[in-house]
Design an enzyme around this catalytic site. Structure first.
Site, PDB file in Angstrom:
ATOM      1  N   HIS A  72      -4.873  23.166  22.204  1.00 25.08           N
ATOM      2  CA  HIS A  72      -5.965  23.983  21.846  1.00 25.08           C
ATOM      3  C   HIS A  72      -7.520  23.670  22.460  1.00 25.08           C
ATOM      4  CE1 HIS A  72      -4.264  26.751  18.328  1.00 25.08           C
ATOM      5  NE2 HIS A  72      -3.306  26.555  19.209  1.00 25.08           N
ATOM      6  N   TYR A 200     -11.387  28.657  10.691  1.00 26.55           N
ATOM      7  CA  TYR A 200     -12.138  28.181   9.508  1.00 26.55           C
ATOM      8  C   TYR A 200     -13.002  29.022   8.832  1.00 26.55           C
ATOM      9  CZ  TYR A 200     -10.028  23.548  10.797  1.00 26.55           C
ATOM     10  OH  TYR A 200      -9.229  22.627  11.028  1.00 26.55           O
ATOM     11  N   PRO A 292      -8.232  17.746   3.663  1.00 22.42           N
ATOM     12  CA  PRO A 292      -7.499  18.431   5.041  1.00 22.42           C
ATOM     13  C   PRO A 292      -8.590  19.312   5.778  1.00 22.42           C
ATOM     14  CG  PRO A 292      -6.518  19.642   3.113  1.00 22.42           C
ATOM     15  CD  PRO A 292      -7.490  18.640   2.629  1.00 22.42           C
ATOM     16  N   LYS A 296      -7.721  15.047   9.736  1.00 22.29           N
ATOM     17  CA  LYS A 296      -7.982  13.719   9.942  1.00 22.29           C
ATOM     18  C   LYS A 296      -6.926  12.904   9.653  1.00 22.29           C
ATOM     19  CE  LYS A 296     -11.516  14.137  12.834  1.00 22.29           C
ATOM     20  NZ  LYS A 296     -10.677  14.976  13.949  1.00 22.29           N
ATOM     21  N   TYR A 384     -14.149  16.441  15.767  1.00 21.03           N
ATOM     22  CA  TYR A 384     -13.240  17.271  15.779  1.00 21.03           C
ATOM     23  C   TYR A 384     -11.969  16.780  16.522  1.00 21.03           C
ATOM     24  CZ  TYR A 384      -9.828  21.212  14.100  1.00 21.03           C
ATOM     25  OH  TYR A 384      -8.819  21.946  13.818  1.00 21.03           O
TER      26      TYR A 384
HETATM   27  P1  RFL Z   1       2.824   9.522   4.023  1.00 17.67           P
HETATM   28  O1  RFL Z   1       3.288  10.773   5.077  1.00 17.67           O
HETATM   29  O2  RFL Z   1       2.390   9.891   2.568  1.00 17.67           O
HETATM   30  O3  RFL Z   1       4.231   8.725   4.028  1.00 17.67           O
HETATM   31  C1  RFL Z   1       4.338   7.543   2.940  1.00 17.67           C
HETATM   32  C2  RFL Z   1       5.783   7.492   2.847  1.00 17.67           C
HETATM   33  O4  RFL Z   1       6.145   6.148   1.969  1.00 17.67           O
HETATM   34  C3  RFL Z   1       6.820   6.599   1.131  1.00 17.67           C
HETATM   35  N1  RFL Z   1       6.698   5.807  -0.275  1.00 17.67           N
HETATM   36  C4  RFL Z   1       7.550   4.690  -0.597  1.00 17.67           C
HETATM   37  N2  RFL Z   1       8.494   4.122   0.140  1.00 17.67           N
HETATM   38  C5  RFL Z   1       8.906   3.115  -0.751  1.00 17.67           C
HETATM   39  N3  RFL Z   1       8.535   2.716  -1.798  1.00 17.67           N
HETATM   40  C6  RFL Z   1       7.581   3.192  -2.416  1.00 17.67           C
HETATM   41  N4  RFL Z   1       7.049   3.215  -3.661  1.00 17.67           N
HETATM   42  C7  RFL Z   1       6.889   4.339  -1.778  1.00 17.67           C
HETATM   43  N5  RFL Z   1       5.867   5.015  -2.168  1.00 17.67           N
HETATM   44  C8  RFL Z   1       5.834   6.054  -1.059  1.00 17.67           C
HETATM   45  C9  RFL Z   1       7.125   7.830   0.890  1.00 17.67           C
HETATM   46  O5  RFL Z   1       8.255   8.542   0.392  1.00 17.67           O
HETATM   47  C10 RFL Z   1       6.615   8.545   2.116  1.00 17.67           C
HETATM   48  O6  RFL Z   1       7.650   8.773   3.197  1.00 17.67           O
HETATM   49  O7  RFL Z   1       1.586   8.640   4.597  1.00 17.67           O
HETATM   50  P2  RFL Z   1       1.412   8.226   6.006  1.00 17.67           P
HETATM   51  O8  RFL Z   1       2.417   7.791   6.898  1.00 17.67           O
HETATM   52  O9  RFL Z   1       0.253   7.348   5.927  1.00 17.67           O
HETATM   53  O10 RFL Z   1       0.779   9.600   6.710  1.00 17.67           O
HETATM   54  C11 RFL Z   1      -0.353  10.176   6.150  1.00 17.67           C
HETATM   55  C12 RFL Z   1      -0.398  11.525   6.424  1.00 17.67           C
HETATM   56  O11 RFL Z   1       1.216  12.306   5.870  1.00 17.67           O
HETATM   57  C13 RFL Z   1      -1.445  12.449   5.935  1.00 17.67           C
HETATM   58  O12 RFL Z   1      -2.735  12.098   5.931  1.00 17.67           O
HETATM   59  C14 RFL Z   1      -1.771  13.921   6.638  1.00 17.67           C
HETATM   60  O13 RFL Z   1      -0.573  14.644   6.132  1.00 17.67           O
HETATM   61  C15 RFL Z   1      -2.894  14.670   5.770  1.00 17.67           C
HETATM   62  N6  RFL Z   1      -2.916  15.997   6.212  1.00 17.67           N
HETATM   63  C16 RFL Z   1      -3.256  16.339   7.645  1.00 17.67           C
HETATM   64  N7  RFL Z   1      -3.805  15.472   8.465  1.00 17.67           N
HETATM   65  C17 RFL Z   1      -4.238  15.639   9.848  1.00 17.67           C
HETATM   66  O14 RFL Z   1      -4.365  14.667  10.744  1.00 17.67           O
HETATM   67  N8  RFL Z   1      -4.299  16.842  10.321  1.00 17.67           N
HETATM   68  C18 RFL Z   1      -3.977  17.739   9.453  1.00 17.67           C
HETATM   69  O15 RFL Z   1      -4.141  19.066  10.108  1.00 17.67           O
HETATM   70  C19 RFL Z   1      -3.494  17.714   8.149  1.00 17.67           C
HETATM   71  N9  RFL Z   1      -3.302  18.583   7.294  1.00 17.67           N
HETATM   72  C20 RFL Z   1      -2.579  17.008   5.664  1.00 17.67           C
HETATM   73  C21 RFL Z   1      -2.856  18.417   6.132  1.00 17.67           C
HETATM   74  C22 RFL Z   1      -2.042  16.994   4.254  1.00 17.67           C
HETATM   75  C23 RFL Z   1      -1.875  17.844   3.651  1.00 17.67           C
HETATM   76  N10 RFL Z   1      -1.408  17.549   2.149  1.00 17.67           N
HETATM   77  C24 RFL Z   1      -0.285  18.443   1.700  1.00 17.67           C
HETATM   78  C25 RFL Z   1      -1.695  16.432   1.614  1.00 17.67           C
HETATM   79  C26 RFL Z   1      -2.488  19.702   5.046  1.00 17.67           C
HETATM   80  C27 RFL Z   1      -1.951  19.307   3.821  1.00 17.67           C
HETATM   81  C28 RFL Z   1      -1.739  20.456   3.091  1.00 17.67           C
HETATM   82  C1  PHB Z   2      -2.388  22.852   9.256  1.00 17.85           C
HETATM   83  O1  PHB Z   2      -2.081  23.387  10.492  1.00 17.85           O
HETATM   84  O2  PHB Z   2      -1.615  22.537   8.459  1.00 17.85           O
HETATM   85  C2  PHB Z   2      -3.736  22.408   9.263  1.00 17.85           C
HETATM   86  C3  PHB Z   2      -4.554  22.750  10.362  1.00 17.85           C
HETATM   87  C4  PHB Z   2      -6.079  22.280  10.367  1.00 17.85           C
HETATM   88  C5  PHB Z   2      -6.502  21.679   9.240  1.00 17.85           C
HETATM   89  C6  PHB Z   2      -5.601  21.365   7.967  1.00 17.85           C
HETATM   90  C7  PHB Z   2      -4.369  21.885   8.081  1.00 17.85           C
HETATM   91  O3  PHB Z   2      -7.745  21.230   9.216  1.00 17.85           O
END
Ligand code: RFL
Ligand code: PHB
Length: 389
Positions: A72, A200, A292, A296, A384
């Site tokens: 994008h 957004y 989110p 980041k 961004y």
């Molecule tokens: P994770 O993905 O949470 O993985 C951690 C893993 O550790 C395990 N775990 C354990 N294992 C052993 N013993 C324990 N006691 C444990 N406790 C936990 C878990 O089962 C899991 O498998 O962390 P990691 O690897 O640091 O990754 C981080 C990302 O997942 C997170 O920052 C992003 O998803 C955030 N996020 C977004 N980030 C972006 O860069 N761009 C985005 O567009 C974006 N959109 C989002 C998001 C997060 C969202 N939610 C639901 C929080 C949108 C949403 C809605």
């Molecule tokens: C997503 O596609 O899940 C998404 C995209 C942009 C954001 C957060 C989540 O800032």
């Protein structure tokens, strides 16, 4: 059992670190408390910075992302009934990649399996020990049997609720936190996205985001109160509310269809400092959470891995402690910049319960300034697409 680096957590941070180490001939084991399928069932991030794309390529797991991901060059800020494009590529010479975290995690898991890396899923009571001393080790239980892994280092990649950060004595940790008074209600649906770029939207009824996973799959979010119940949100109600928050041209063009995922995520900013305690490193969400809005969270996990891998490589290849000693400071510098950016995007785009019509006017004025000043648009765009590692 013995390994060089014990990795707790098989999310993007743990898998990426594990693969880079494996590729460099550094032995590692990944432990996760849940199953592979459970991890792949989580719907999360969708926007990758170029730094994350490069890291996936370095890991040798980027092939499908380049084939199926959507580069994008810009996104839209919608407010006051109109759309305003932020030309990411024109302003910065860089772009982002839209590719789901689920797919990226899948690719890293496949790569790990193909390269013979060892992972233990459904490991319970995972616990890091003696990371302050010379002989760190991790214990866990699997099928009722307790196991011990001796190692040189422990990487705590176990997310916000993991055990790694909680194992550090409270007195050694400083935390910073902001909880926002709303959440995001999100859906995934097999319908073409309303626009080919992300939108957004700031609206007096609340924030909305139109994102996607492919040309046929949409990811839509609306700001909601924290006490909302999913059961009260039929698909029709969700789409009606989303349409009301978008400029008319998008509302009219929106294709709707049944959602196959619907969830509410709270929004918070959180940082734990430092990110290293002796031989234990905190990586990704284990050390920090961002709302989110700036996309980041996942991207910060990648930059943490970049700095830690650099340190571990220096240690194993050259017996140098310099990179390991610098890890926390280098990672935190970039973390705080992303925390600031995510906070400012969140503050600018959401409806806050206590700021009233004055707050709405200030937000619209800020947005208007942002889209009409090249300097301000460039500052937004360079944050961004991702600040340099
Ligand atoms: P994770 O993905 O949470 O993985 C951690 C893993 O550790 C395990 N775990 C354990 N294992 C052993 N013993 C324990 N006691 C444990 N406790 C936990 C878990 O089962 C899991 O498998 O962390 P990691 O690897 O640091 O990754 C981080 C990302 O997942 C997170 O920052 C992003 O998803 C955030 N996020 C977004 N980030 C972006 O860069 N761009 C985005 O567009 C974006 N959109 C989002 C998001 C997060 C969202 N939610 C639901 C929080 C949108 C949403 C809605
Ligand atoms: C997503 O596609 O899940 C998404 C995209 C942009 C954001 C957060 C989540 O800032």
């Amino acid at each position: 059992m013995r390994t060089q680096v014990a990795i707790i957590g098989s999310g993007p941070a743990g898998l990426l670190l594990g693969q880079l180490l494996t590729n460099a001939g550094i032995d590692n084991i990944i432990l996760d408390r849940v199953s592979k399928d459970y991890i792949l069932g989580r719907v999360r991030a969708g926007v990758l910075e170029e730094g994350m794309v490069d890291m996936l390529d370095r890991a040798g797991a980027g092939e499908r992302m380049h084939r199926e991901g959507l580069p994008h060059d810009g996104f839209s800020l919608a407010f006051d009934g109109r759309d305003h494009r932020i030309d990411l590529f024109g302003l910065t010479g860089r772009r982002v990649m839209v590719y789901g975290q689920t797919e990226l995690t899948h690719d890293l898991m496949d790569k790990r399996e193909a390269s013979g890396g060892s992972s233990v899923y459904e490991a319970t009571n995972v616990m890091p020990h003696d990371f302050d001393g010379a002989g760190p080790y991790v214990t866990y239980e699997k099928d009722g049997v307790t196991h011990r892994i001796d190692c040189d280092f422990i990487a705590g990649c176990d997310g916000y609720h993991g055990v790694s950060r909680k194992s550090v004595p409270e007195s050694a940790l400083r935390t910073y936190e902001r909880i926002y008074p709303f959440g995001w209600l999100g859906i995934l649906a097999e319908v073409p996205p309303v626009s080919h770029e992300l939108i957004y939207a700031n609206h007096p009824r609340g924030f909305a985001l139109c994102s996607m996973r492919s040309h046929t799959r949409s990811r839509y979010y609306i700001q909601c109160a924290l006490d909302e119940k999913i059961e009260d949100w039929s698909d029709d109600r969700f789409y009606d509310e989303l349409r009301r928050r978008l400029p008319a041209e998008h509302a009219e063009n929106m294709v709707t269809g049944p959602s196959f995922e619907k969830s509410i995520a709270p929004l918070r900013s959180f940082v734990a400092e430092p990110m290293r305690f002796g031989k234990l490193f905190l990586v990704g969400d284990a050390a920090h959470i961002v709302p989110p809005t700036g996309a980041k969270g996942l991207n910060l996990a990648a930059s943490d891995v970049y700095y830690l891998f650099d340190g571990l490589l220096g240690y194993y290849a050259d017996k140098s402690l310099a990179g390991i000693d610098a890890y926390s400071e280098r990672a935190l510098k970039r973390v705080w910049r992303a925390v600031r950016f995510s906070w400012s995007m969140t503050t600018m785009l959401h409806r806050f319960p206590d700021t009233g019509e004055f707050g709405q006017k200030i937000q619209e004025t800020e947005l208007d300034y942002l889209v009409s000043s090249k300097a301000a648009s460039t500052a937004l765009a360079e944050n961004y697409v991702g600040l340099p590692y």
